[in-house]
Design a protein around this motif. Structure first.
Motif, PDB file in Angstrom:
ATOM      1  N   GLN A   1       9.392   9.556   3.577  1.00 27.03           N
ATOM      2  CA  GLN A   1       9.738   8.135   3.563  1.00 27.03           C
ATOM      3  C   GLN A   1      11.235   7.952   3.793  1.00 27.03           C
ATOM      4  O   GLN A   1      11.665   7.018   4.479  1.00 27.03           O
ATOM      5  CB  GLN A   1       9.344   7.506   2.225  1.00 27.03           C
ATOM      6  CG  GLN A   1       9.703   6.041   2.103  1.00 27.03           C
ATOM      7  CD  GLN A   1       9.042   5.188   3.169  1.00 27.03           C
ATOM      8  OE1 GLN A   1       7.818   5.210   3.309  1.00 27.03           O
ATOM      9  NE2 GLN A   1       9.832   4.436   3.927  1.00 27.03           N
ATOM     10  N   LEU A   2      12.045   8.865   3.244  1.00 19.85           N
ATOM     11  CA  LEU A   2      13.490   8.798   3.467  1.00 19.85           C
ATOM     12  C   LEU A   2      13.810   8.964   4.947  1.00 19.85           C
ATOM     13  O   LEU A   2      14.651   8.238   5.505  1.00 19.85           O
ATOM     14  CB  LEU A   2      14.181   9.887   2.636  1.00 19.85           C
ATOM     15  CG  LEU A   2      15.704   9.847   2.564  1.00 19.85           C
ATOM     16  CD1 LEU A   2      16.188   8.547   1.941  1.00 19.85           C
ATOM     17  CD2 LEU A   2      16.226  11.038   1.769  1.00 19.85           C
ATOM     18  N   TYR A   3      13.140   9.910   5.614  1.00 17.14           N
ATOM     19  CA  TYR A   3      13.330  10.079   7.064  1.00 17.14           C
ATOM     20  C   TYR A   3      12.917   8.803   7.809  1.00 17.14           C
ATOM     21  O   TYR A   3      13.643   8.327   8.704  1.00 17.14           O
ATOM     22  CB  TYR A   3      12.497  11.253   7.569  1.00 17.14           C
ATOM     23  CG  TYR A   3      13.217  12.584   7.539  1.00 17.14           C
ATOM     24  CD1 TYR A   3      14.294  12.833   8.395  1.00 17.14           C
ATOM     25  CD2 TYR A   3      12.807  13.603   6.691  1.00 17.14           C
ATOM     26  CE1 TYR A   3      14.945  14.059   8.382  1.00 17.14           C
ATOM     27  CE2 TYR A   3      13.458  14.826   6.668  1.00 17.14           C
ATOM     28  CZ  TYR A   3      14.523  15.052   7.517  1.00 17.14           C
ATOM     29  OH  TYR A   3      15.173  16.267   7.503  1.00 17.14           O
ATOM     30  N   ASP A   4      11.734   8.266   7.476  1.00 18.33           N
ATOM     31  CA  ASP A   4      11.255   7.078   8.182  1.00 18.33           C
ATOM     32  C   ASP A   4      12.212   5.907   8.030  1.00 18.33           C
ATOM     33  O   ASP A   4      12.445   5.148   8.985  1.00 18.33           O
ATOM     34  CB  ASP A   4       9.868   6.689   7.661  1.00 18.33           C
ATOM     35  CG  ASP A   4       8.773   7.624   8.162  1.00 18.33           C
ATOM     36  OD1 ASP A   4       9.039   8.381   9.118  1.00 18.33           O
ATOM     37  OD2 ASP A   4       7.674   7.601   7.590  1.00 18.33           O
ATOM     38  N   SER A   5      12.775   5.751   6.845  1.00 19.75           N
ATOM     39  CA  SER A   5      13.673   4.613   6.609  1.00 19.75           C
ATOM     40  C   SER A   5      15.004   4.787   7.317  1.00 19.75           C
ATOM     41  O   SER A   5      15.496   3.872   7.992  1.00 19.75           O
ATOM     42  CB  SER A   5      13.898   4.427   5.106  1.00 19.75           C
ATOM     43  OG  SER A   5      12.704   4.056   4.459  1.00 19.75           O
TER      44      SER A   5
ATOM     45  N   LEU B   1       0.837  -1.209   0.000  1.00 23.63           N
ATOM     46  CA  LEU B   1       0.000   0.000   0.000  1.00 23.63           C
ATOM     47  C   LEU B   1       0.870   1.257   0.000  1.00 23.63           C
ATOM     48  O   LEU B   1       0.567   2.243  -0.674  1.00 23.63           O
ATOM     49  CB  LEU B   1      -0.927  -0.005   1.220  1.00 23.63           C
ATOM     50  CG  LEU B   1      -2.103  -0.990   1.173  1.00 23.63           C
ATOM     51  CD1 LEU B   1      -2.831  -1.000   2.520  1.00 23.63           C
ATOM     52  CD2 LEU B   1      -3.063  -0.617   0.052  1.00 23.63           C
ATOM     53  N   SER B   2       1.952   1.234   0.762  1.00 22.23           N
ATOM     54  CA  SER B   2       2.867   2.383   0.794  1.00 22.23           C
ATOM     55  C   SER B   2       3.493   2.602  -0.579  1.00 22.23           C
ATOM     56  O   SER B   2       3.619   3.748  -1.048  1.00 22.23           O
ATOM     57  CB  SER B   2       3.961   2.167   1.837  1.00 22.23           C
ATOM     58  OG  SER B   2       3.409   2.040   3.132  1.00 22.23           O
TER      59      SER B   2
ATOM     60  N   PHE C   1       4.183   2.651   6.741  1.00 24.65           N
ATOM     61  CA  PHE C   1       3.239   3.702   7.114  1.00 24.65           C
ATOM     62  C   PHE C   1       2.436   4.129   5.889  1.00 24.65           C
ATOM     63  O   PHE C   1       2.596   5.231   5.356  1.00 24.65           O
ATOM     64  CB  PHE C   1       3.969   4.901   7.719  1.00 24.65           C
ATOM     65  CG  PHE C   1       4.738   4.549   8.963  1.00 24.65           C
ATOM     66  CD1 PHE C   1       4.080   4.068  10.085  1.00 24.65           C
ATOM     67  CD2 PHE C   1       6.111   4.670   9.008  1.00 24.65           C
ATOM     68  CE1 PHE C   1       4.782   3.724  11.241  1.00 24.65           C
ATOM     69  CE2 PHE C   1       6.823   4.346  10.149  1.00 24.65           C
ATOM     70  CZ  PHE C   1       6.152   3.860  11.270  1.00 24.65           C
ATOM     71  N   ALA C   2       1.562   3.244   5.444  1.00 29.21           N
ATOM     72  CA  ALA C   2       0.798   3.514   4.230  1.00 29.21           C
ATOM     73  C   ALA C   2      -0.161   4.689   4.411  1.00 29.21           C
ATOM     74  O   ALA C   2      -0.375   5.465   3.471  1.00 29.21           O
ATOM     75  CB  ALA C   2       0.016   2.249   3.827  1.00 29.21           C
ATOM     76  N   GLY C   3      -0.755   4.814   5.588  1.00 27.71           N
ATOM     77  CA  GLY C   3      -1.681   5.921   5.822  1.00 27.71           C
ATOM     78  C   GLY C   3      -0.993   7.265   5.728  1.00 27.71           C
ATOM     79  O   GLY C   3      -1.518   8.218   5.118  1.00 27.71           O
ATOM     80  N   THR C   4       0.193   7.367   6.320  1.00 29.64           N
ATOM     81  CA  THR C   4       0.946   8.624   6.250  1.00 29.64           C
ATOM     82  C   THR C   4       1.384   8.915   4.821  1.00 29.64           C
ATOM     83  O   THR C   4       1.322  10.070   4.379  1.00 29.64           O
ATOM     84  CB  THR C   4       2.170   8.553   7.176  1.00 29.64           C
ATOM     85  OG1 THR C   4       1.729   8.346   8.522  1.00 29.64           O
ATOM     86  CG2 THR C   4       2.973   9.835   7.109  1.00 29.64           C
ATOM     87  N   ARG C   5       1.820   7.899   4.089  1.00 27.44           N
ATOM     88  CA  ARG C   5       2.224   8.126   2.699  1.00 27.44           C
ATOM     89  C   ARG C   5       1.035   8.606   1.855  1.00 27.44           C
ATOM     90  O   ARG C   5       1.194   9.469   0.995  1.00 27.44           O
ATOM     91  CB  ARG C   5       2.786   6.840   2.097  1.00 27.44           C
ATOM     92  CG  ARG C   5       4.050   6.322   2.727  1.00 27.44           C
ATOM     93  CD  ARG C   5       5.262   7.235   2.519  1.00 27.44           C
ATOM     94  NE  ARG C   5       5.350   8.260   3.530  1.00 27.44           N
ATOM     95  CZ  ARG C   5       5.913   8.085   4.736  1.00 27.44           C
ATOM     96  NH1 ARG C   5       6.392   6.919   5.071  1.00 27.44           N
ATOM     97  NH2 ARG C   5       5.986   9.090   5.591  1.00 27.44           N
ATOM     98  N   PHE C   6      -0.144   8.060   2.087  1.00 26.55           N
ATOM     99  CA  PHE C   6      -1.321   8.524   1.353  1.00 26.55           C
ATOM    100  C   PHE C   6      -1.604   9.993   1.666  1.00 26.55           C
ATOM    101  O   PHE C   6      -1.875  10.790   0.759  1.00 26.55           O
ATOM    102  CB  PHE C   6      -2.537   7.664   1.719  1.00 26.55           C
ATOM    103  CG  PHE C   6      -3.843   8.280   1.294  1.00 26.55           C
ATOM    104  CD1 PHE C   6      -4.255   8.232  -0.027  1.00 26.55           C
ATOM    105  CD2 PHE C   6      -4.654   8.929   2.225  1.00 26.55           C
ATOM    106  CE1 PHE C   6      -5.463   8.818  -0.421  1.00 26.55           C
ATOM    107  CE2 PHE C   6      -5.851   9.520   1.839  1.00 26.55           C
ATOM    108  CZ  PHE C   6      -6.254   9.461   0.516  1.00 26.55           C
TER     109      PHE C   6
END
Length: 481
Positions: A382-386, A187-188, A242-247
């Protein structure tokens, strides 16, 4: 006040200096080291060329006590508010001279033209009060510009950021309860792919119509590479969950922000089109700006994943910090574009205007900008999260630095990596502010003459900047797409 025609005859010089030696504050500075001691005659024996101190002492003696007291009061009144300590040629001395004489030559270079224009509109330009009002008006333009930038950005950045964080985190918590990690990863990936697909379609469209330029091609590729690279890193490290945040970042936030900006666009007069120099400076400033915002985000978590609760305080702080950073960035960006085109003697007029959202949404340019914003926001977050996940940098650094130092080193290494990507990627934007006729030459090259090479981040069909007048930066028209 007594007249000089009838001075008292019973006042000696000795008694005058005995009683009134300290009548004028700072008198020792005015008369200097050559002043005569108390009780000495005004002119020493054999002095054929009396100095200023002697002349002052002799004149005070002739005035007499009551008249000299009144004269001292007048001197105090005339000197009231004047700073005699201002160094000649300094900014303080220049402001003093402008208030007293209306001379703008001593003001800071950026203030000279605004102060001169304000003084020309003043009803009483020959009075110090009129000059003071002109000086305040010149300062007021900067304050008004910043106020309009912060006001518009509160609507377009602060509120959408809070909504983005709240909706995204709520979806994340809901998905974590009933969806597997593999499903959330897919989903992400799908959310990150939405703006990438948009830029791919626009690249194909530009090529088919013959509107593509080298700069527009580089822009599309940079926009697609950022979320694609971040997604690949997240998938390989198992941190893309974190698919919800990416959306919320790829779709919801860009839609909300660009709708507000189209409804209330920033207007600047005269034009504020970018140059190579202004974009480079603005990119560096934006990277530093985003570092400050990132530190606030780190200090203000918006969700407790273990407890499964959203933290409203963190959401509010993140929205306000992003608002402040983006407002400062917009104001700085417009000022830099103006300075690199017109110099620093003047400043642009920035105002929040009104636009037609329905007309803007009917243009392809609107969706172009929206997809570009989704690429940047979702890709960087996403870069920060990873990188900040314990399975990424911290795990790789732990053998060398230990359990205590590895997370701190990973935190600052993440900031360094993101900053190194932010500054150059800032050049590649498809919004009107970046794509309205960027001149790929420096000021030195422009001074030598010759037409600059004009490129467009969007495509060749973008309109050229007008020579003057007002420019709408974030509103779109159908006949200009």
């Amino acid at each position: 006040m007594q007249t000089l025609s009838s001075p008292p005859s019973d006042l000696s010089l000795s008694s005058r200096w005995d009683d009134e030696a300290m009548l004028l504050p700072g008198a020792e500075h005015l008369v200097g080291p050559a002043a005569h001691p108390v009780g000495s005659p005004p002119f020493p024996p054999g002095d054929n060329a009396p100095d200023d101190a002697s002349l002052i002492a002799r004149s005070l003696a002739r005035l007499g006590r009551p008249v000299s007291i009144d004269a001292a009061e007048h001197v105090r009144h005339l000197m009231d508010g004047l700073d005699l300590r201002a160094t000649s040629g300094s900014a303080a001395a220049g402001v003093d001279r402008f208030i007293r004489e209306g001379d703008t030559g001593g003001l800071p270079e950026a203030m000279q033209a605004p102060a001169g224009r304000a003084l020309a509109r003043e009803r009483e330009p020959d009075r110090p009060s009129g000059r003071l009002r002109s000086f305040i008006a010149a300062i007021g333009r900067t304050a008004a510009n910043l106020a309009h930038c912060t006001g518009r950005n509160f609507l377009s950045v602060a509120v959408p950021t809070m909504v983005r964080q709240a909706v995204g985190r709520a979806l994340d918590l809901a998905l974590a309860q009933g969806v597997s990690e593999t499903a959330r990863t897919w989903l992400s990936c799908g959310c990150l792919a939405v703006p990438v697909v948009g830029q791919t379609v626009l690249l194909i469209r530009d090529e088919a119509r013959g509107d593509a330029t080298r700069y527009s091609r580089a822009t599309r590729v940079a926009l697609m590479a950022l979320p694609a690279g971040a997604g690949l890193l997240g998938a390989s490290t198992g941190t893309m969950v974190f698919a919800g945040t990416r959306f919320a970042e790829a779709v919801l936030y860009p839609l909300m922000r660009d709708c507000v900006q189209a409804r209330w666009p920033m207007r600047t007069a005269p034009d504020s089109g970018p140059t190579r120099s202004s974009l480079a400076l603005a990119g560096l400033g934006y990277a530093i700006n985003q570092l400050a915002v990132s530190r606030v985000f780190s200090a203000a978590p918006d969700v407790d994943l273990r407890a499964g609760v959203i933290l409203p305080g963190g959401i509010a702080l993140r929205g306000l910090s992003n608002w402040g950073g983006e407002a400062l960035d917009l104001w700085t960006l417009l000022a830099l574009h103006h300075a690199c085109r017109h110099g620093v003697a003047t400043q642009p007029r920035m105002r929040m205007g009104q636009g037609d959202l329905r007309e803007s949404a009917a243009t392809l340019r609107f969706w172009d900008t929206m997809s570009a914003r989704g690429c940047f926001v979702a890709g960087f977050n996403q870069l920060y999260d990873s990188l900040l996940d314990d399975q990424a940098l911290a795990q790789w650094l732990r053998p060398a630095l230990g359990d205590a130092r590895a997370p701190v080193a990973a935190d600052w290494l993440t900031e360094l990596i993101v900053g190194a990507v932010t500054a150059p990627s800032y050049l590649f934007w498809t919004d009107p502010l970046h794509s309205r006729g960027i001149e790929l030459q420096s000021l030195e090259e422009a001074s030598r003459g010759g037409a600059p090479l004009r490129q467009y981040a969007g495509n060749r069909a973008e309109p050229a900047l007008p020579d003057g007048g007002e420019v709408v930066l974030t509103a779109f028209r159908r006949d200009r797409t």
